[in-house]
Design a protein around this motif. Structure first.
Motif, short mmCIF file in Angstrom:
data_model
loop_
_atom_site.label_atom_id
_atom_site.label_comp_id
_atom_site.label_asym_id
_atom_site.label_seq_id
_atom_site.Cartn_x
_atom_site.Cartn_y
_atom_site.Cartn_z
N ILE A 121 8.82 13.25 5.18
CA ILE A 121 9.68 12.14 4.79
C ILE A 121 9.18 11.51 3.48
CG2 ILE A 121 10.47 11.64 7.13
CD1 ILE A 121 8.37 9.47 7.35
N GLU A 122 10.11 10.88 2.73
CA GLU A 122 9.81 10.33 1.40
C GLU A 122 10.32 8.89 1.30
OE1 GLU A 122 10.46 12.04 -3.05
OE2 GLU A 122 12.28 11.85 -1.85
N VAL A 123 9.47 8.00 0.80
CA VAL A 123 9.83 6.59 0.65
C VAL A 123 10.86 6.42 -0.45
CG1 VAL A 123 8.97 4.27 0.14
CG2 VAL A 123 7.53 5.87 1.43
N THR A 124 11.96 5.71 -0.14
CA THR A 124 13.06 5.56 -1.09
C THR A 124 13.32 4.12 -1.54
OG1 THR A 124 14.64 5.33 0.74
CG2 THR A 124 14.28 7.56 -0.15
N GLN A 125 13.04 3.14 -0.69
CA GLN A 125 13.34 1.75 -1.03
C GLN A 125 12.75 0.83 0.03
OE1 GLN A 125 17.91 1.79 -0.09
NE2 GLN A 125 17.13 -0.16 0.68
N GLY A 126 12.63 -0.44 -0.35
CA GLY A 126 12.33 -1.45 0.64
C GLY A 126 13.59 -1.77 1.43
N ASN A 143 0.79 -1.23 0.00
CA ASN A 143 0.00 0.00 0.00
C ASN A 143 0.83 1.28 0.00
OD1 ASN A 143 -2.40 -1.55 0.21
ND2 ASN A 143 -2.05 -1.77 2.40
N VAL A 144 2.15 1.13 -0.01
CA VAL A 144 3.05 2.29 0.04
C VAL A 144 3.95 2.23 -1.19
CG1 VAL A 144 4.93 3.37 1.33
CG2 VAL A 144 2.96 2.41 2.55
N PHE A 145 4.13 3.39 -1.85
CA PHE A 145 4.81 3.43 -3.14
C PHE A 145 6.10 4.25 -3.07
CE2 PHE A 145 0.47 2.35 -3.76
CZ PHE A 145 0.44 1.49 -4.84
N ILE A 146 7.08 3.83 -3.86
CA ILE A 146 8.33 4.59 -3.93
C ILE A 146 8.01 6.03 -4.34
CG2 ILE A 146 10.61 4.78 -5.02
CD1 ILE A 146 10.27 2.26 -3.27
N GLY A 147 8.50 6.98 -3.56
CA GLY A 147 8.23 8.38 -3.85
C GLY A 147 7.10 8.97 -3.03
N ASP A 148 6.35 8.13 -2.30
CA ASP A 148 5.30 8.66 -1.43
C ASP A 148 5.91 9.62 -0.41
OD1 ASP A 148 3.32 7.20 -2.64
OD2 ASP A 148 2.92 5.89 -0.93
N VAL A 149 5.25 10.74 -0.20
CA VAL A 149 5.71 11.74 0.76
C VAL A 149 4.71 11.81 1.91
CG1 VAL A 149 6.25 14.18 1.14
CG2 VAL A 149 6.90 13.07 -1.01
N ARG A 161 2.37 2.68 -9.49
CA ARG A 161 2.71 1.42 -10.16
C ARG A 161 3.70 0.59 -9.34
NH1 ARG A 161 2.57 -0.78 -15.38
NH2 ARG A 161 4.25 -2.25 -15.82
N TYR A 162 4.69 1.26 -8.76
CA TYR A 162 5.76 0.54 -8.08
C TYR A 162 5.65 0.74 -6.57
CZ TYR A 162 7.61 0.03 -12.75
OH TYR A 162 7.75 -0.29 -14.08
N SER A 163 4.94 -0.18 -5.94
CA SER A 163 4.87 -0.19 -4.48
C SER A 163 6.18 -0.72 -3.93
CB SER A 163 3.72 -1.08 -4.01
OG SER A 163 3.98 -2.43 -4.38
N VAL A 164 6.36 -0.60 -2.64
CA VAL A 164 7.53 -1.21 -2.00
C VAL A 164 7.52 -2.71 -2.24
CG1 VAL A 164 8.68 -1.68 0.19
CG2 VAL A 164 7.73 0.60 -0.26
N LEU A 165 6.35 -3.32 -2.12
CA LEU A 165 6.24 -4.77 -2.33
C LEU A 165 6.62 -5.14 -3.76
CD1 LEU A 165 5.49 -7.49 -1.08
CD2 LEU A 165 3.15 -7.12 -1.90
N ARG A 166 6.20 -4.34 -4.74
CA ARG A 166 6.55 -4.63 -6.14
C ARG A 166 8.07 -4.53 -6.32
NH1 ARG A 166 6.59 -7.71 -9.66
NH2 ARG A 166 6.56 -7.13 -11.86
#
Length: 198
Positions: free
Chosen positions: A96-101, A82-88, A154-159
């Motif tokens: 904070i911004e999501v960068t990687q799993g 439910n969380v995507f790379i680049g989510d702020v 398109r690209y979630s952390v899980l993906r």
């Protein structure tokens, strides 16, 4: 930490605090033992979803102590799918911004004293994930985390985890991951190496 009679240096064991200041380098007074694989601006904050604890406890028939995965934040409603790379996100005063799993290591198994835990985390992709800090600020233990911006869905952390661990021959999707501006330097390097072998 002692594992099978061997002493190992690790900062995975963390204590809950009522308040901490989050800078672009990470939380003040939060140490990192292995700086090659942990810490740095792209990995300043680690989050592990609360829901996974009950999953692992049921599977391994063992209670896990918080925080069992070296995370800075444990919260509900933010699983990797439910969380995507680049989510702020806004976290109290910080942005904070999501960068990687998270790329898990054997320390997770050792800390929780479950040999198979690392393998299961890789198999499921339930790794948790990292953020960079866009704006520093004070964080309290009762802070809410709120999504401010989603640049792609398109690209979630899980993906990302699936591509890294299980579909590393998927050229088109790896190229898509590499186009993400927010992607950490570490994951860019990993995916570029995968791309070179496809």
């Amino acid at each position: 930490m002692v594992w099978k009679g061997q002493h190992e240096l690790s900062a995975i064991g963390k204590l809950k605090v009522a308040e901490a200041f989050l800078s672009k380098a990470g939380f003040n007074h939060d140490g990192v033992a292995n700086t090659k694989f942990h810490g740095g601006p792209d990995r300043a904050v680690c989050l592990y979803p609360f829901e996974h604890y009950s999953l692992w406890e049921k599977e391994f028939k063992q209670r896990l102590e918080f925080p069992g995965f070296g995370e800075n934040i444990t919260t509900t409603g933010m699983k990797e799918k439910n969380v995507f790379i680049g989510d702020v996100f806004k976290l109290d005063e910080a942005i904070i911004e999501v960068t990687q799993g998270r790329v898990p290591c054997s320390t997770i198994s050792k800390h929780n004293r479950i040999d198979r835990l690392l393998n299961r985390i890789v198999e499921t992709g339930y790794t948790g994930y990292f953020f960079r800090v866009l704006e520093a600020g004070r964080i309290t233990s009762e802070a809410e985390i709120k999504l401010l911006d989603r640049v792609q869905d398109r690209y979630s952390v899980l993906r990302g985890n699936q591509l890294l661990f299980h579909e590393n021959g998927n050229k088109v999707e790896i190229e898509g991951m590499l186009r993400l501006e927010a992607l950490s330097t570490e994951w860019k390097e990993r995916f570029k190496r995968l791309l070179a072998t496809v």
